[in-house]
Design a protein around this motif. Structure first.
Motif, short mmCIF file in Angstrom:
data_model
loop_
_atom_site.label_atom_id
_atom_site.label_comp_id
_atom_site.label_asym_id
_atom_site.label_seq_id
_atom_site.Cartn_x
_atom_site.Cartn_y
_atom_site.Cartn_z
N LEU A 371 -93.65 3.24 30.91
CA LEU A 371 -93.71 4.70 30.85
C LEU A 371 -92.84 5.15 29.69
CD1 LEU A 371 -94.45 7.49 32.09
CD2 LEU A 371 -92.38 7.26 33.50
N LEU A 372 -93.47 5.88 28.75
CA LEU A 372 -92.78 6.35 27.55
C LEU A 372 -92.46 7.82 27.68
CD1 LEU A 372 -94.98 4.67 24.77
CD2 LEU A 372 -92.86 3.80 25.77
N ALA A 373 -91.40 8.26 27.03
CA ALA A 373 -91.02 9.67 26.98
C ALA A 373 -90.66 10.06 25.56
CB ALA A 373 -89.84 9.94 27.92
N ALA A 374 -90.94 11.32 25.22
CA ALA A 374 -90.63 11.82 23.87
C ALA A 374 -90.36 13.31 23.94
CB ALA A 374 -91.76 11.52 22.90
N MET A 375 -89.97 13.87 22.80
CA MET A 375 -89.62 15.29 22.71
C MET A 375 -90.74 16.12 22.10
SD MET A 375 -85.72 14.92 21.39
CE MET A 375 -85.75 16.60 20.76
N GLY A 376 -91.91 15.54 21.87
CA GLY A 376 -92.99 16.31 21.28
C GLY A 376 -94.31 15.57 21.38
N ARG A 377 -95.39 16.30 21.12
CA ARG A 377 -96.74 15.74 21.19
C ARG A 377 -97.18 15.23 19.82
NH1 ARG A 377 -100.33 20.18 24.54
NH2 ARG A 377 -98.83 20.69 26.18
N VAL A 423 -90.13 17.66 28.47
CA VAL A 423 -90.31 16.28 28.07
C VAL A 423 -91.80 15.95 28.13
CG1 VAL A 423 -90.03 15.36 30.40
CG2 VAL A 423 -89.51 13.91 28.42
N ASP A 424 -92.26 15.08 27.22
CA ASP A 424 -93.63 14.60 27.19
C ASP A 424 -93.65 13.12 27.56
OD1 ASP A 424 -95.15 16.99 26.12
OD2 ASP A 424 -93.64 16.75 24.56
N LEU A 425 -94.60 12.73 28.40
CA LEU A 425 -94.68 11.37 28.93
C LEU A 425 -96.07 10.79 28.70
CD1 LEU A 425 -93.06 12.04 32.44
CD2 LEU A 425 -91.88 11.25 30.38
N GLN A 426 -96.14 9.46 28.65
CA GLN A 426 -97.41 8.75 28.57
C GLN A 426 -97.18 7.31 29.04
OE1 GLN A 426 -99.23 8.33 24.65
NE2 GLN A 426 -101.29 8.22 25.54
N THR A 427 -98.17 6.76 29.73
CA THR A 427 -98.08 5.35 30.12
C THR A 427 -98.95 4.50 29.22
OG1 THR A 427 -99.78 5.76 31.81
CG2 THR A 427 -97.48 5.70 32.53
N VAL A 428 -98.45 3.32 28.91
CA VAL A 428 -99.20 2.29 28.18
C VAL A 428 -99.30 1.09 29.11
CG1 VAL A 428 -99.30 0.82 26.14
CG2 VAL A 428 -98.28 3.10 25.98
#
Length: 449
Positions: A371-377, A423-428
């Motif tokens: 699970l990844l997290a970042a501060m923007g799209r 926060v923005d999240l995405q799973t790989v």
């Protein structure tokens, strides 16, 4: 999830929007018709009139003005109009309007696109507007008739960011008024209300492209006394707000599959006037019946089977409601197989101090990943699809994940009382290592409030 990393990320991020996350816009008309308007409902349930609207948005009767509303995941408001062209000798345009707000004041209210042209002597309205993962808009339109025969005409359209309008195929449309639409990846779902001796609601799935798999009936709700709307949960399940002979509640979860069986959500109100889902969280805002004397607004948790008051009353006659979704999904999934990976939440709203909050992570059973997290799209092509997080800013691995045989994992994420920000999240996920196969979920943006 590593809480210190999450806290650092969201405290460093900010969220700018036209309509603030967690607030709602309500289109309303007075009883008996005449001009209506729009109201803004804040997270505490307080409502205020939106000023500065164009006369076309306000309307003059029960048939024109704002008939459907949508708030995009970036906070822009779209309004679908109605048009009474009876008695006219010429065709007239039926428009979708784009409105930007500052607080409760419209700073711009302009025609975004003419969706269709209404022939002389006909009465139509844009019955529903939904945002698709690519940013285009799915629009349903229906004619209003006052006789049993002929049945009303219906249509559906895509409107892209450049305002180009594409009519969708009507093959497989059942009889009845197209009351609501929902975007479901490469398909879309329509709810058609049919009034004979009783009122039924037929839910049908269609391909977006005419070359896609054929339309199919999902379910027909029988003896429908009230209907509020249709949405798609993050996991692909349909959320249907319809009071029917199914039971005493008005909210049901319905698999998006042929001849599916709905499950009534325990604790949902007995009747509904209008609704809109916070789909990523499995929540739905419901204007309930009976009025007391105004229509009460509830937030129904379709996962937990609970219902909590949002407002004791906003208006007497709500026409439609749109919620600025928080959390919200954005961008497309990048699947490796027939099932779409998904990322959503459970446990209610992302409020600071919510110890019941958590993430729902779905994908191919047996997959492992992160699970990844970042501060923007962003939209960055990578070998497994689209990275929807901005790699040029803070990008962190929050936790490894492993998808069980059920295809879905619930990950508790209790929120500290001090947490604020976005926060923005995405799973790989990797369903296979030999050969190497990967897939990626849609993005998930969460604003902690």
């Amino acid at each position: 999830m590593y809480a210190p990393t999450l806290v650092a990320l969201v405290l460093a991020a900010t969220a700018a929007a036209q309509v603030a996350p967690g607030t709602a816009i309500v289109a309303w008309k007075p009883p008996g018709g005449a001009a209506g308007g729009l109201k803004l409902v804040d997270r505490a349930g307080a409502s205020t009139d939106i000023s500065g609207l164009d006369p076309a948005t306000i309307g003059t009767s029960e048939f024109d003005g704002a008939r459907s509303v949508l708030i995009t995941d970036t906070g822009v408001l779209y309004v679908g109009l109605g048009l009474d062209n009876r008695g006219s000798r010429t065709a007239r345009p039926l428009d979708l309007r784009r409105i930007t707000l500052s607080g409760n004041a419209a700073t711009s209210d302009q025609t975004f696109a003419t969706v269709m042209v209404v022939p002389a002597n006909e009465l139509w309205h844009l019955s529903d507007v939904k945002e698709r993962p690519d940013g285009s808009l799915l629009v349903g339109a229906t004619e209003t008739v006052f006789v049993a025969n002929p049945m009303p005409q219906t249509a559906a359209f895509l409107v892209d960011s450049m305002r180009a309008v594409t009519a969708l195929s009507t093959a497989g449309f059942p009889a009845g008024s197209l009351r609501a639409v929902a975007a479901a990846g490469d398909r879309w779902v329509g709810a058609f209300e049919q009034s004979f001796f009783i009122v039924n609601l037929e839910v049908v799935s269609f391909p977006v492209l005419p070359t896609g798999p054929a339309p199919f009936q999902v379910h027909q709700f029988v003896q429908v006394s009230s209907f509020g709307g249709l949405d798609v949960d993050a996991d692909g399940t349909l959320i249907v707000c319809a009071a029917s002979r199914l039971g005493s509640g008005c909210v049901a979860r319905l698999p998006h599959a042929p001849s599916a069986t709905p499950t009534l959500v325990a604790g949902s109100p007995a009747g509904v006037e209008a609704s809109d889902a916070i789909a990523a969280a499995g929540l739905v805002a419901v204007f309930a019946l009976p009025r007391n004397p105004l229509s009460p607004l509830f937030l129904v948790d379709t996962l937990a089977g609970t219902s909590t008051p949002w407002s004791a009353g906003v208006v007497l006659n709500p026409i439609d409601i749109a919620v600025r979704r928080n959390p919200t999904n954005y961008g497309p999934a990048s699947p490796s197989g027939p099932s779409l990976p998904f990322l959503g939440t459970f446990g209610g709203l992302p409020r600071a101090g919510n110890a019941q909050f958590g993430l729902r992570i779905g994908g191919t059973p047996g997959s492992t990943g992160v699970l990844l997290a970042a501060m923007g799209r962003a939209r960055v092509p990578v070998p497994f699809g689209l990275l929807l997080l901005d790699p040029a800013r803070a990008l962190a691995v929050l936790t490894p994940v492993s998808i069980p045989a059920s295809g879905a994992l619930n990950l508790p994420v209790p929120l500290p009382a001090s947490i604020r920000g976005t926060v923005d999240l995405q799973t790989v996920l990797l369903p296979s290592f030999s050969p190497l196969i990967g897939e990626m979920s849609p993005g998930l943006e969460i604003t902690m409030q």
